[in-house]
Design an enzyme around this catalytic site. Structure first.
Site, PDB file in Angstrom:
ATOM      1  N   ASP A   1      -0.776  -1.508 -14.190  1.00  0.00           N
ATOM      2  CA  ASP A   1      -0.542  -2.929 -14.460  1.00  0.00           C
ATOM      3  C   ASP A   1      -1.822  -3.673 -14.826  1.00  0.00           C
ATOM      4  O   ASP A   1      -2.933  -3.139 -14.714  1.00  0.00           O
ATOM      5  CB  ASP A   1       0.119  -3.589 -13.235  1.00  0.00           C
ATOM      6  CG  ASP A   1      -0.440  -3.087 -11.904  1.00  0.00           C
ATOM      7  OD1 ASP A   1      -1.582  -2.600 -11.888  1.00  0.00           O
ATOM      8  OD2 ASP A   1       0.262  -3.174 -10.896  1.00  0.00           O
TER       9      ASP A   1
ATOM     10  N   ASP B   1       4.800  -6.969   0.362  1.00  0.00           N
ATOM     11  CA  ASP B   1       6.233  -7.242   0.192  1.00  0.00           C
ATOM     12  C   ASP B   1       6.992  -5.992  -0.270  1.00  0.00           C
ATOM     13  O   ASP B   1       8.143  -6.074  -0.683  1.00  0.00           O
ATOM     14  CB  ASP B   1       6.456  -8.405  -0.794  1.00  0.00           C
ATOM     15  CG  ASP B   1       5.967  -8.095  -2.213  1.00  0.00           C
ATOM     16  OD1 ASP B   1       5.445  -6.981  -2.453  1.00  0.00           O
ATOM     17  OD2 ASP B   1       6.116  -8.963  -3.092  1.00  0.00           O
TER      18      ASP B   1
ATOM     19  N   HIS C   1       6.202  -3.992  -2.833  1.00  0.00           N
ATOM     20  CA  HIS C   1       6.201  -3.681  -4.266  1.00  0.00           C
ATOM     21  C   HIS C   1       5.379  -2.437  -4.585  1.00  0.00           C
ATOM     22  O   HIS C   1       4.430  -2.108  -3.874  1.00  0.00           O
ATOM     23  CB  HIS C   1       5.717  -4.878  -5.114  1.00  0.00           C
ATOM     24  CG  HIS C   1       4.274  -5.237  -4.980  1.00  0.00           C
ATOM     25  ND1 HIS C   1       3.828  -6.539  -4.914  1.00  0.00           N
ATOM     26  CD2 HIS C   1       3.154  -4.488  -4.916  1.00  0.00           C
ATOM     27  CE1 HIS C   1       2.508  -6.558  -4.826  1.00  0.00           C
ATOM     28  NE2 HIS C   1       2.082  -5.320  -4.825  1.00  0.00           N
TER      29      HIS C   1
ATOM     30  N   GLU D   1       8.054  -6.622  -8.206  1.00  0.00           N
ATOM     31  CA  GLU D   1       8.289  -7.492  -7.065  1.00  0.00           C
ATOM     32  C   GLU D   1       9.746  -7.391  -6.617  1.00  0.00           C
ATOM     33  O   GLU D   1      10.594  -6.861  -7.349  1.00  0.00           O
ATOM     34  CB  GLU D   1       7.947  -8.936  -7.465  1.00  0.00           C
ATOM     35  CG  GLU D   1       6.477  -9.147  -7.836  1.00  0.00           C
ATOM     36  CD  GLU D   1       5.536  -9.101  -6.638  1.00  0.00           C
ATOM     37  OE1 GLU D   1       5.819  -8.411  -5.641  1.00  0.00           O
ATOM     38  OE2 GLU D   1       4.484  -9.766  -6.709  1.00  0.00           O
TER      39      GLU D   1
HETATM   40  C1  F6R Z   1      -2.219  -2.408  -8.403  1.00  0.00           C
HETATM   41  C2  F6R Z   1      -0.852  -2.236  -7.935  1.00  0.00           C
HETATM   42  C3  F6R Z   1      -0.344  -2.925  -6.731  1.00  0.00           C
HETATM   43  C4  F6R Z   1      -1.217  -2.646  -5.507  1.00  0.00           C
HETATM   44  C5  F6R Z   1      -0.676  -3.391  -4.290  1.00  0.00           C
HETATM   45  C6  F6R Z   1      -1.584  -3.219  -3.092  1.00  0.00           C
HETATM   46  O1  F6R Z   1      -2.453  -1.654  -9.563  1.00  0.00           O
HETATM   47  O2  F6R Z   1      -0.145  -1.539  -8.575  1.00  0.00           O
HETATM   48  O3  F6R Z   1       0.960  -2.513  -6.475  1.00  0.00           O
HETATM   49  O4  F6R Z   1      -1.229  -1.273  -5.263  1.00  0.00           O
HETATM   50  O5  F6R Z   1      -0.549  -4.747  -4.590  1.00  0.00           O
HETATM   51  O6  F6R Z   1      -2.798  -3.843  -3.339  1.00  0.00           O
HETATM   52  P1  F6R Z   1      -4.041  -3.590  -2.374  1.00  0.00           P
HETATM   53  O7  F6R Z   1      -4.411  -2.168  -2.530  1.00  0.00           O
HETATM   54  O8  F6R Z   1      -5.127  -4.501  -2.906  1.00  0.00           O
HETATM   55  O9  F6R Z   1      -3.586  -3.931  -1.000  1.00  0.00           O
END
Ligand code: F6R
Length: 258
Positions: free
Chosen positions: A67, A136, A138, A143
């Site tokens: 992403d 959450d 995801h 989301e």
């Molecule tokens: C980022 C991504 C997100 C993160 C998630 C956790 O490329 O795909 O799904 O893996 O938001 O983020 P952190 O690791 O910062 O807690």
């Protein structure tokens, strides 16, 4: 699903790095799916060390990132282009033309997303996908309420994700509201998936993803449908799992240590 619980983030990252290294040793031109955020930092550090000290070779590897924030230029310090370059790409021998990251600044998102999906297929599909998980539930930026069959597209970030990611920006108002993200359906097509999580604030999401029903409210729960998924978590992230003892018993009696 396999669930590996480690005492420290370092141990967790080492397990993940060994899996990546084994994948590349078995298939030097493997296609990796990569995540950003704080979770994979230890993994990338270990891969850089393996490249420098053990000669882990990325010269034939192709990568696709999950992403990117919409509206951030590649050079923006919070863009995922910048993150990947700083934390991995500039330290290893991957050819620049083998790196794919969704564009946050294209003037035609629909065409870009269709091209990104096509490119993944043309490169033979993703051999190993690395994931983190949002508080959450995801995966990538899928989301709550994302279709479990979704493909690469623009998503509006949830308020919780914006608040979680505000720590990287000067103020919450600066966090982009939209992201371009691989879909849940895109992720489920990877041959093998490893999901990393550490810290108490991931415990609830991890438990719901592993032990709850498959639901678009927790998009990580869709991984229950995949044939080859490994969760690699630290003790805090594992702390809400009802069947933790059982997973640890399996872990202690695995035929092949991960
Ligand atoms: C980022 C991504 C997100 C993160 C998630 C956790 O490329 O795909 O799904 O893996 O938001 O983020 P952190 O690791 O910062 O807690």
């Amino acid at each position: 699903m396999e669930i590996i619980v480690k005492d420290t983030v370092e141990e967790m990252s080492q397990v993940a790095a060994r899996i990546v290294a084994r994948t590349l040793n078995a298939k030097p031109n493997a296609v990796l799916g990569l995540a950003t955020g704080s979770t994979p930092l230890g993994l990338y550090k270990e891969l850089v060390r393996m490249h420098r000290e053990d000669g882990l070779d990325f010269s034939q590897v192709t990568t696709f990132n999950l992403d990117e924030y919409v509206g951030l230029k590649q050079k923006h310090p919070q863009s995922y282009h910048y993150f990947m370059d700083e934390n991995l790409f500039k330290h290893i021998n991957i050819p620049k033309q083998n790196i794919y990251i969704p564009s946050g600044t294209t003037d035609n998102y629909e065409a870009f997303c269709a091209w990104y999906e096509r490119r993944i297929c043309e490169c033979g599909g993703i051999d190993l996908q690395v994931l983190g998980i949002g508080s959450d539930g995801h995966i990538a930026f899928n989301e709550p309420s994302s279709s479990l069959g979704s493909r690469t597209r623009i998503k509006t970030l949830a308020k919780q994700t914006i608040d979680d990611n505000a720590r990287f920006f000067a103020s919450p108002e600066e966090v982009p509201i939209y992201a371009i993200t691989m879909g849940v359906g895109t992720i489920l097509e990877a041959d093998r998936i490893i999901l990393l999580a550490h810290g108490k604030n991931k415990a609830d999401a991890v438990a719901k993803a592993i032990e709850g029903p498959v639901t678009s409210v927790i998009t990580a729960s869709a991984l229950q449908l995949h044939r080859d998924v490994m969760y690699i978590v630290d003790r805090e992230a594992a702390s809400s799992l009802d069947m933790l003892e059982y997973y640890e018993w399996i872990q202690d009696n695995m035929v092949h240590a991960p």
